[in-house]
Each structure stands twice: as structure tokens, then as C-alpha cells.
Design a protein around this motif. Structure first.
Motif, PDB file in Angstrom:
ATOM      1  N   PRO A  60       0.834  -1.208   0.000  1.00 24.45           N
ATOM      2  CA  PRO A  60       0.000   0.000   0.000  1.00 24.45           C
ATOM      3  C   PRO A  60       0.868   1.257   0.000  1.00 24.45           C
ATOM      4  O   PRO A  60       1.931   1.290   0.635  1.00 24.45           O
ATOM      5  CB  PRO A  60      -0.789  -0.101   1.313  1.00 24.45           C
ATOM      6  CG  PRO A  60      -0.606  -1.512   1.788  1.00 24.45           C
ATOM      7  CD  PRO A  60       0.721  -1.952   1.263  1.00 24.45           C
ATOM      8  N   CYS A  61       0.446   2.273  -0.718  1.00 25.76           N
ATOM      9  CA  CYS A  61       1.072   3.591  -0.625  1.00 25.76           C
ATOM     10  C   CYS A  61      -0.040   4.611  -0.458  1.00 25.76           C
ATOM     11  O   CYS A  61      -1.080   4.527  -1.109  1.00 25.76           O
ATOM     12  CB  CYS A  61       1.946   3.882  -1.837  1.00 25.76           C
ATOM     13  SG  CYS A  61       1.105   3.871  -3.439  1.00 25.76           S
ATOM     14  N   TYR A  62       0.171   5.551   0.459  1.00 28.47           N
ATOM     15  CA  TYR A  62      -0.902   6.427   0.905  1.00 28.47           C
ATOM     16  C   TYR A  62      -0.614   7.870   0.499  1.00 28.47           C
ATOM     17  O   TYR A  62       0.476   8.397   0.757  1.00 28.47           O
ATOM     18  CB  TYR A  62      -1.029   6.354   2.434  1.00 28.47           C
ATOM     19  CG  TYR A  62      -1.133   4.946   2.972  1.00 28.47           C
ATOM     20  CD1 TYR A  62      -2.364   4.310   3.084  1.00 28.47           C
ATOM     21  CD2 TYR A  62       0.019   4.244   3.365  1.00 28.47           C
ATOM     22  CE1 TYR A  62      -2.463   3.011   3.587  1.00 28.47           C
ATOM     23  CE2 TYR A  62      -0.076   2.955   3.861  1.00 28.47           C
ATOM     24  CZ  TYR A  62      -1.313   2.342   3.967  1.00 28.47           C
ATOM     25  OH  TYR A  62      -1.398   1.063   4.457  1.00 28.47           O
ATOM     26  N   PHE A  63      -1.607   8.518  -0.112  1.00 28.79           N
ATOM     27  CA  PHE A  63      -1.412   9.895  -0.545  1.00 28.79           C
ATOM     28  C   PHE A  63      -2.755  10.625  -0.568  1.00 28.79           C
ATOM     29  O   PHE A  63      -3.813  10.013  -0.373  1.00 28.79           O
ATOM     30  CB  PHE A  63      -0.734   9.950  -1.917  1.00 28.79           C
ATOM     31  CG  PHE A  63      -1.334   9.018  -2.947  1.00 28.79           C
ATOM     32  CD1 PHE A  63      -2.401   9.413  -3.743  1.00 28.79           C
ATOM     33  CD2 PHE A  63      -0.812   7.728  -3.128  1.00 28.79           C
ATOM     34  CE1 PHE A  63      -2.945   8.565  -4.690  1.00 28.79           C
ATOM     35  CE2 PHE A  63      -1.354   6.872  -4.076  1.00 28.79           C
ATOM     36  CZ  PHE A  63      -2.421   7.287  -4.858  1.00 28.79           C
ATOM     37  N   ARG A  64      -2.687  11.933  -0.797  1.00 29.87           N
ATOM     38  CA  ARG A  64      -3.888  12.753  -0.884  1.00 29.87           C
ATOM     39  C   ARG A  64      -4.439  12.760  -2.307  1.00 29.87           C
ATOM     40  O   ARG A  64      -3.774  12.326  -3.242  1.00 29.87           O
ATOM     41  CB  ARG A  64      -3.585  14.182  -0.429  1.00 29.87           C
ATOM     42  CG  ARG A  64      -3.234  14.302   1.047  1.00 29.87           C
ATOM     43  CD  ARG A  64      -2.532  15.598   1.343  1.00 29.87           C
ATOM     44  NE  ARG A  64      -1.255  15.703   0.620  1.00 29.87           N
ATOM     45  CZ  ARG A  64      -0.360  16.652   0.824  1.00 29.87           C
ATOM     46  NH1 ARG A  64      -0.588  17.594   1.726  1.00 29.87           N
ATOM     47  NH2 ARG A  64       0.762  16.679   0.126  1.00 29.87           N
ATOM     48  N   PHE A  65      -5.630  13.295  -2.445  1.00 29.14           N
ATOM     49  CA  PHE A  65      -6.354  13.201  -3.710  1.00 29.14           C
ATOM     50  C   PHE A  65      -5.562  13.759  -4.888  1.00 29.14           C
ATOM     51  O   PHE A  65      -5.457  13.124  -5.936  1.00 29.14           O
ATOM     52  CB  PHE A  65      -7.696  13.937  -3.579  1.00 29.14           C
ATOM     53  CG  PHE A  65      -8.720  13.468  -4.556  1.00 29.14           C
ATOM     54  CD1 PHE A  65      -9.660  12.516  -4.215  1.00 29.14           C
ATOM     55  CD2 PHE A  65      -8.748  13.962  -5.845  1.00 29.14           C
ATOM     56  CE1 PHE A  65     -10.603  12.072  -5.121  1.00 29.14           C
ATOM     57  CE2 PHE A  65      -9.687  13.540  -6.764  1.00 29.14           C
ATOM     58  CZ  PHE A  65     -10.623  12.587  -6.400  1.00 29.14           C
ATOM     59  N   PHE A  66      -4.992  14.948  -4.724  1.00 33.73           N
ATOM     60  CA  PHE A  66      -4.343  15.595  -5.868  1.00 33.73           C
ATOM     61  C   PHE A  66      -2.840  15.349  -5.923  1.00 33.73           C
ATOM     62  O   PHE A  66      -2.152  15.935  -6.768  1.00 33.73           O
ATOM     63  CB  PHE A  66      -4.635  17.100  -5.841  1.00 33.73           C
ATOM     64  CG  PHE A  66      -6.081  17.429  -6.115  1.00 33.73           C
ATOM     65  CD1 PHE A  66      -6.601  17.327  -7.396  1.00 33.73           C
ATOM     66  CD2 PHE A  66      -6.924  17.813  -5.082  1.00 33.73           C
ATOM     67  CE1 PHE A  66      -7.936  17.616  -7.651  1.00 33.73           C
ATOM     68  CE2 PHE A  66      -8.260  18.109  -5.330  1.00 33.73           C
ATOM     69  CZ  PHE A  66      -8.764  18.009  -6.614  1.00 33.73           C
ATOM     70  N   ASP A  67      -2.320  14.487  -5.050  1.00 33.23           N
ATOM     71  CA  ASP A  67      -0.888  14.173  -5.109  1.00 33.23           C
ATOM     72  C   ASP A  67      -0.539  13.385  -6.368  1.00 33.23           C
ATOM     73  O   ASP A  67       0.557  13.520  -6.915  1.00 33.23           O
ATOM     74  CB  ASP A  67      -0.463  13.377  -3.867  1.00 33.23           C
ATOM     75  CG  ASP A  67      -0.414  14.234  -2.617  1.00 33.23           C
ATOM     76  OD1 ASP A  67      -0.388  15.470  -2.751  1.00 33.23           O
ATOM     77  OD2 ASP A  67      -0.414  13.676  -1.501  1.00 33.23           O
TER      78      ASP A  67
END
Length: 363
Positions: free
Chosen positions: A43-50
Motif C-alpha cells: 500500500p502507498c498512501y497519498f492525498r487526492f491531488f498528489d
């Protein structure tokens, strides 16, 4: 290498809490991590517009050596979104990602206000008898519902965690409105023809609907409803991953964990709430309603994968669909002091990751 990464888009508040996640939120991430590693993905976690269209990498949090670190990783081809937003910019961004071949599941659906969902479901014969009567708030509809029912619920057509919900109940000299303050205190005000100021003020800022109040079964004198997790699984099919029983606190009319409700397994509650009906029969009727509802919504709102249904059940054992949570959040009810209350509920967090693996296998 991008084939190994499963993207998870986080709400801003969750992302900003990283890497020092606490309590149930951290435990949820650990279940995701364990499930993903068993499936051979990261898994890799980021924000919507990243994640930007046309860019081959993304800066994301990855779990390494027992902590979350920011790394630049290959842009994942499959993405599980945990964000629900109605802004046109979000819709445009999702479409851009999909146009370049990325598979985004549990996509924010932009016409999911509760009354719209009710209108979709009521067209289906197998569901109609399991829906409380529901109307958008107008004075005419208020008068109509007041003529039919001794009590009903007012709730935001867009809303979460029961915030802003109110109950109206007939009393000897008119009506009584029950509501909660911002501080969480339960208040009441009596009225006859003139609507209370607190109700008028809320109607000015939000679209409300009026819903028949289902006579809920109770557990030791407290009404409860059920949060039913209906999710797509490792085979791409809908399944019921968990049934959680939300019991109202004290004299409250709201069962949500965020409103002070307590969560139990339905297996523990059913012998007390329905002593004359077998647990297996009750569970079967609830799961059947959940699966039928998910399949109907999946037809109308594409790219669904992780739904949380609020289902009420009467003392006679009849289930009613109350509302749908398109971005399900179970942390507040299923963990205590960072520990999962019941091991069987791990499937609620594991299943969306397994569905991600299913999608990755088909690219």
C-alpha cells in the motif's frame, strides 16, 4: 514495480496525522498492511491531488521498518479511494486518471445525497417494502408526515455520523423536537404550529429530508440498528463482511458511535432482542437485504466497492434500509484503546484490499 503498489487515497485529516497515527486509525492501517503483504502488494498512501495525470511517480507514505515514511514510488495502476467530495475539480481529476488507464475503485459518486439513493431503491419491488417512507423537507411534506406518524426523523440529505439529525414526536399539546447541540448535549423543545428556531436555522443552511421512524428493536431497553459492511471481495463479488450492532446511549435516539452509541456483535444482541427468532434467520434476512441493495446501487453508481449500510430491524425481525455510507468508516465503533473489539470484524478492513488485488490481477 508499479504493479506491486496499491494506491490508497486518504482524507486530508488522516494524511496530516501521519506518520504518527494513533489508536484505532493506526490499527486499521496495520490490518491493511498485513492483508496487502499477504497478497504480495504494497500500500502507498497519498492525498487526492498528489497523483497527477501524466506523471509516472507519486510521493506517498509507505510502511517500512515499523513506521510510515514518505517516498517517491511508481504511480499505482489500481487505487482505492477513501475520499468523498462533491467539488467538480475532484470529478475532473478522477476522470483524468481513468483516461490514462488507472483503475480507481470506490470512486466518490457525486449524486449520492440520501434522498436520491431512496429514489433509486424504491423503484425495485424486492426493496420497496424494506424502505421507510422518506420525503424531502417542505412544509407540505412535513404536514403530510405529521398526519401519518406519531414520530419521525429529520436528517441532512448530505450528512455523516448522525450530525444534525433531529427527532419529532407527538405529545399531548402538540409536538416535541429532540436535537443535539454542537457540544453533544441532547435537548428538546415543544411547539405547536411555529417551527422552533433551532430547526429553522438548520433548514437555512442544509437540505433536510423527513423519514418515517422505524420502531427499532432494543437491547436491554436501548434501541439499536445495524451497520452492515457490504464489499466486493477477492473474487470481485459482493459479500457481507460484517454486521455490527449500534446501540443508542441512555435516552438518545441516535445509535452512531460518534454520537455516543456502543457497538456489539449482532450475535450477542439477537438472543436478547429477538428471543423467539433464530439468529441465523435474522442474519440471513439482513444479509439478503444488504446484498440486494448493493447490487442495485452498483448498477446506478459505477465503481462502488466498499459500502456501509445502516439497517434497522423491528421487534418482529423485519429489516429496513435506513441509509448508505459510500465511504465507510468503522474506526469509531469497532476499536477500543486501539484494539479491534472482535476478531471477526477484521474482514471489514481486509476485504477492500483483497478486491484491490483482484483488480491488479486483471490489468
Amino acid at each position: 514495480m508499479s504493479d506491486h503498489y496499491l494506491g490508497i487515497i486518504l482524507p486530508k485529516s488522516t494524511y496530516e496525522a501521519m506518520p504518527e497515527l494513533q489508536g484505532g486509525t493506526r490499527s486499521m492501517f496495520m490490518i491493511w498492511e498485513k492483508s496487502a503483504r499477504e497478497l504480495g502488494i504494497i500500500p502507498c498512501y497519498f492525498r487526492f491531488f498528489d497523483l497527477k495525470p501524466g506523471v509516472a511517480t507519486v510521493k506517498a507514505y509507505v510502511y517500512e521498518q515499523e513506521t510510515f515514511v514518505v517516498k517517491e514510488v511508481p504511480a499505482p495502476k489500481v487505487i482505492y479511494t477513501r475520499v468523498l467530495d462533491y467539488l467538480p475539480a475532484y470529478r475532473s481529476h478522477i476522470k483524468s486518471l481513468m483516461k490514462e488507464g488507472r483503475v480507481v475503485y470506490n470512486v466518490p459518486n457525486y449524486d449520492v445525497e440520501k434522498h436520491k439513493v431512496h429514489e433509486v431503491l424504491i423503484k425495485h419491488d424486492n426493496l420497496r417494502d424494506h424502505l421507510p417512507e422518506t420525503e424531502l423537507f417542505t412544509i407540505n411534506n412535513l404536514n403530510k408526515m405529521a398526519a401519518r406518524y406519531k414520530q419521525f426523523i429529520l436528517k441532512k440529505s448530505y450528512g455523516e455520523f448522525g450530525i444534525g439529525a433531529m427527532k419529532v414526536e407527538r405529545v399531548k399539546k402538540g409536538w416535541r423536537l429532540f436535537y443535539k447541540t454542537k457540544e453533544g448535549d441532547l435537548k428538546q423543545v415543544d411547539f405547536k404550529k411555529t417551527l422552533p428556531a433551532v430547526l429553522v436555522n438548520r433548514l437555512r443552511t442544509h437540505t433536510y429530508m423527513i423519514q418515517e421512524m422505524i420502531p427499532l428493536a432494543d437491547f436491554k431497553g436501548h434501541p439499536f440498528d445495524l451497520r452492515v459492511a457490504v464489499q466486493k471481495n477477492r473474487n470481485g463479488n459482493w459479500q457481507v463482511s460484517g454486521v455490527m450492532c449500534k446501540v443508542a446511549n441512555g435516552g438518545d435516539f441516535l445509535t452512531n458511535g460518534a454520537q455516543g452509541g456502543t457497538t456489539y456483535t449482532f450475535e450477542a444482541v439477537a438472543p436478547h432482542s429477538h428471543p423467539g427468532i433464530s439468529y441465523e434467520a435474522l442474519l440471513q434476512s439482513i444479509e439478503q437485504l444488504g446484498l440486494q441493495t448493493a447490487r442495485v446501487l452498483d448498477h446506478h453508481f459505477p465503481k462502488l466497492a466498499d459500502l456501509g449500510f445502516d439497517i434497522g430491524i423491528t421487534k418482529a425481525g423485519k429489516p429496513y434500509f435506513i441509509e448508505c455510507n459510500f465511504i465507510s468508516d468503522y474506526v469509531s465503533g469497532l476499536f477500543e484503546d486501539g484494539e479491534l473489539l472482535h476478531d471477526k470484524w477484521e474482514a471489514v478492513f481486509r476485504t477492500p484490499i483483497e478486491y484491490g488485488r483482484y483488480l491488479m490481477d486483471r490489468i
